[in-house]
Design a protein around this motif. Structure first.
Motif, mmCIF file in Angstrom:
data_model
loop_
_atom_site.group_PDB
_atom_site.id
_atom_site.type_symbol
_atom_site.label_atom_id
_atom_site.label_comp_id
_atom_site.label_asym_id
_atom_site.label_seq_id
_atom_site.Cartn_x
_atom_site.Cartn_y
_atom_site.Cartn_z
ATOM 1 N N ILE A 1 0.846 -1.198 0.000
ATOM 2 C CA ILE A 1 0.000 0.000 0.000
ATOM 3 C C ILE A 1 0.883 1.251 0.000
ATOM 4 O O ILE A 1 0.643 2.192 -0.766
ATOM 5 C CB ILE A 1 -0.956 0.003 1.209
ATOM 6 C CG1 ILE A 1 -1.976 -1.128 1.083
ATOM 7 C CG2 ILE A 1 -1.674 1.350 1.334
ATOM 8 C CD1 ILE A 1 -2.790 -1.369 2.356
ATOM 9 N N ALA A 2 1.913 1.269 0.846
ATOM 10 C CA ALA A 2 2.816 2.420 0.914
ATOM 11 C C ALA A 2 3.521 2.633 -0.422
ATOM 12 O O ALA A 2 3.708 3.777 -0.860
ATOM 13 C CB ALA A 2 3.843 2.227 2.031
ATOM 14 N N GLU A 3 3.886 1.549 -1.088
ATOM 15 C CA GLU A 3 4.513 1.669 -2.401
ATOM 16 C C GLU A 3 3.540 2.290 -3.401
ATOM 17 O O GLU A 3 3.916 3.134 -4.206
ATOM 18 C CB GLU A 3 4.976 0.305 -2.901
ATOM 19 C CG GLU A 3 5.711 0.365 -4.219
ATOM 20 C CD GLU A 3 6.265 -0.981 -4.650
ATOM 21 O OE1 GLU A 3 6.571 -1.118 -5.838
ATOM 22 O OE2 GLU A 3 6.396 -1.883 -3.809
ATOM 23 N N GLY A 4 2.269 1.902 -3.324
ATOM 24 C CA GLY A 4 1.256 2.500 -4.196
ATOM 25 C C GLY A 4 1.094 3.989 -3.937
ATOM 26 O O GLY A 4 0.967 4.779 -4.879
ATOM 27 N N ILE A 5 1.119 4.385 -2.679
ATOM 28 C CA ILE A 5 1.021 5.797 -2.327
ATOM 29 C C ILE A 5 2.222 6.555 -2.901
ATOM 30 O O ILE A 5 2.076 7.623 -3.500
ATOM 31 C CB ILE A 5 0.942 5.971 -0.791
ATOM 32 C CG1 ILE A 5 -0.390 5.417 -0.272
ATOM 33 C CG2 ILE A 5 1.112 7.439 -0.397
ATOM 34 C CD1 ILE A 5 -0.451 5.287 1.247
ATOM 35 N N ALA A 6 3.411 5.986 -2.743
ATOM 36 C CA ALA A 6 4.629 6.635 -3.238
ATOM 37 C C ALA A 6 4.628 6.727 -4.763
ATOM 38 O O ALA A 6 5.024 7.741 -5.332
ATOM 39 C CB ALA A 6 5.868 5.875 -2.757
ATOM 40 N N ARG A 7 4.172 5.668 -5.428
ATOM 41 C CA ARG A 7 4.102 5.712 -6.897
ATOM 42 C C ARG A 7 3.111 6.766 -7.362
ATOM 43 O O ARG A 7 3.345 7.460 -8.356
ATOM 44 C CB ARG A 7 3.718 4.352 -7.453
ATOM 45 C CG ARG A 7 4.842 3.354 -7.410
ATOM 46 C CD ARG A 7 4.451 2.049 -8.047
ATOM 47 N NE ARG A 7 5.552 1.113 -7.972
ATOM 48 C CZ ARG A 7 5.571 -0.040 -8.577
ATOM 49 N NH1 ARG A 7 4.544 -0.432 -9.291
ATOM 50 N NH2 ARG A 7 6.604 -0.844 -8.458
ATOM 51 N N GLY A 8 2.002 6.893 -6.657
ATOM 52 C CA GLY A 8 1.027 7.932 -7.001
ATOM 53 C C GLY A 8 1.625 9.321 -6.842
ATOM 54 O O GLY A 8 1.399 10.207 -7.669
ATOM 55 N N ARG A 9 2.397 9.514 -5.772
ATOM 56 C CA ARG A 9 3.053 10.800 -5.559
ATOM 57 C C ARG A 9 4.055 11.062 -6.682
ATOM 58 O O ARG A 9 4.113 12.156 -7.238
ATOM 59 C CB ARG A 9 3.773 10.828 -4.214
ATOM 60 C CG ARG A 9 4.435 12.163 -3.935
ATOM 61 C CD ARG A 9 5.220 12.231 -2.634
ATOM 62 N NE ARG A 9 4.464 11.749 -1.497
ATOM 63 C CZ ARG A 9 4.676 10.565 -0.917
ATOM 64 N NH1 ARG A 9 5.607 9.769 -1.357
ATOM 65 N NH2 ARG A 9 3.962 10.187 0.118
ATOM 66 N N ARG A 10 4.853 10.043 -7.041
ATOM 67 C CA ARG A 10 5.843 10.208 -8.104
ATOM 68 C C ARG A 10 5.155 10.556 -9.420
ATOM 69 O O ARG A 10 5.595 11.439 -10.149
ATOM 70 C CB ARG A 10 6.653 8.924 -8.277
ATOM 71 C CG ARG A 10 7.736 9.075 -9.345
ATOM 72 C CD ARG A 10 8.535 7.799 -9.598
ATOM 73 N NE ARG A 10 8.921 7.135 -8.366
ATOM 74 C CZ ARG A 10 8.843 5.811 -8.206
ATOM 75 N NH1 ARG A 10 8.386 5.043 -9.155
ATOM 76 N NH2 ARG A 10 9.224 5.267 -7.076
ATOM 77 N N HIS A 11 4.044 9.894 -9.719
ATOM 78 C CA HIS A 11 3.297 10.176 -10.943
ATOM 79 C C HIS A 11 2.791 11.619 -10.936
ATOM 80 O O HIS A 11 2.866 12.323 -11.942
ATOM 81 C CB HIS A 11 2.129 9.201 -11.089
ATOM 82 C CG HIS A 11 1.322 9.379 -12.317
ATOM 83 N ND1 HIS A 11 1.806 9.082 -13.576
ATOM 84 C CD2 HIS A 11 0.063 9.844 -12.492
ATOM 85 C CE1 HIS A 11 0.879 9.353 -14.468
ATOM 86 N NE2 HIS A 11 -0.190 9.809 -13.840
ATOM 87 N N GLY A 12 2.285 12.073 -9.797
ATOM 88 C CA GLY A 12 1.809 13.450 -9.681
ATOM 89 C C GLY A 12 2.919 14.459 -9.894
ATOM 90 O O GLY A 12 2.722 15.484 -10.551
ATOM 91 N N ILE A 13 4.098 14.170 -9.335
ATOM 92 C CA ILE A 13 5.238 15.072 -9.523
ATOM 93 C C ILE A 13 5.630 15.122 -10.993
ATOM 94 O O ILE A 13 5.877 16.206 -11.542
ATOM 95 C CB ILE A 13 6.418 14.621 -8.644
ATOM 96 C CG1 ILE A 13 6.100 14.862 -7.166
ATOM 97 C CG2 ILE A 13 7.723 15.329 -9.051
ATOM 98 C CD1 ILE A 13 7.087 14.241 -6.205
ATOM 99 N N GLU A 14 5.688 13.956 -11.634
ATOM 100 C CA GLU A 14 6.043 13.917 -13.060
ATOM 101 C C GLU A 14 5.039 14.673 -13.911
ATOM 102 O O GLU A 14 5.415 15.402 -14.831
ATOM 103 C CB GLU A 14 6.168 12.470 -13.527
ATOM 104 C CG GLU A 14 7.376 11.755 -12.957
ATOM 105 C CD GLU A 14 7.389 10.257 -13.243
ATOM 106 O OE1 GLU A 14 6.406 9.740 -13.826
ATOM 107 O OE2 GLU A 14 8.375 9.610 -12.872
ATOM 108 N N MET A 15 3.767 14.520 -13.601
ATOM 109 C CA MET A 15 2.741 15.242 -14.348
ATOM 110 C C MET A 15 2.896 16.749 -14.144
ATOM 111 O O MET A 15 2.743 17.528 -15.079
ATOM 112 C CB MET A 15 1.338 14.782 -13.940
ATOM 113 C CG MET A 15 0.990 13.402 -14.443
ATOM 114 S SD MET A 15 -0.668 12.882 -13.970
ATOM 115 C CE MET A 15 -1.650 14.075 -14.808
ATOM 116 N N GLY A 16 3.173 17.177 -12.922
ATOM 117 C CA GLY A 16 3.370 18.589 -12.634
ATOM 118 C C GLY A 16 4.574 19.156 -13.364
ATOM 119 O O GLY A 16 4.530 20.271 -13.872
#
Length: 64
Positions: A43-58
Motif C-alpha cells: 500500500i505504501a509503495e502505491g502511495i509513493a508511486r502515485g506521488r511520483r506520478h503526480g510530480i512527473e505530471m506537474g
C-alpha cells in the motif's frame, strides 16, 4: 513471498497511512503480522508511486 524495498519517494508517513488503511479493511484482520506488514508495504509503495506520478505530471505541465 519476498518483500521489495520501498521506492525512494516512500516516506514514513506513507507507512503510517498504509497501516491506517489496512486497519480499515476488516477482511484483512485475519492476516498474520508478517503478512499484514507485506500488505502495508505494498500500500505504501502505491502511495509513493502515485506521488511520483503526480510530480512527473506537474513537471510536464510546467515544461509545456
Amino acid at each position: 513471498m519476498p518483500s521489495k524495498s520501498l521506492p525512494l519517494l516512500a516516506i514514513y508517513g506513507d507507512l503510517d497511512r498504509a497501516r491506517d488503511i489496512l486497519r480499515a479493511w476488516q477482511p484483512l484482520d485475519h492476516l498474520s503480522a508478517e503478512d499484514a506488514e507485506i500488505v502495508v508495504k505494498a500500500i505504501a509503495e502505491g502511495i509513493a508511486r502515485g506521488r511520483r506520478h503526480g510530480i512527473e505530471m506537474g513537471q510536464c505541465h510546467q515544461a509545456a
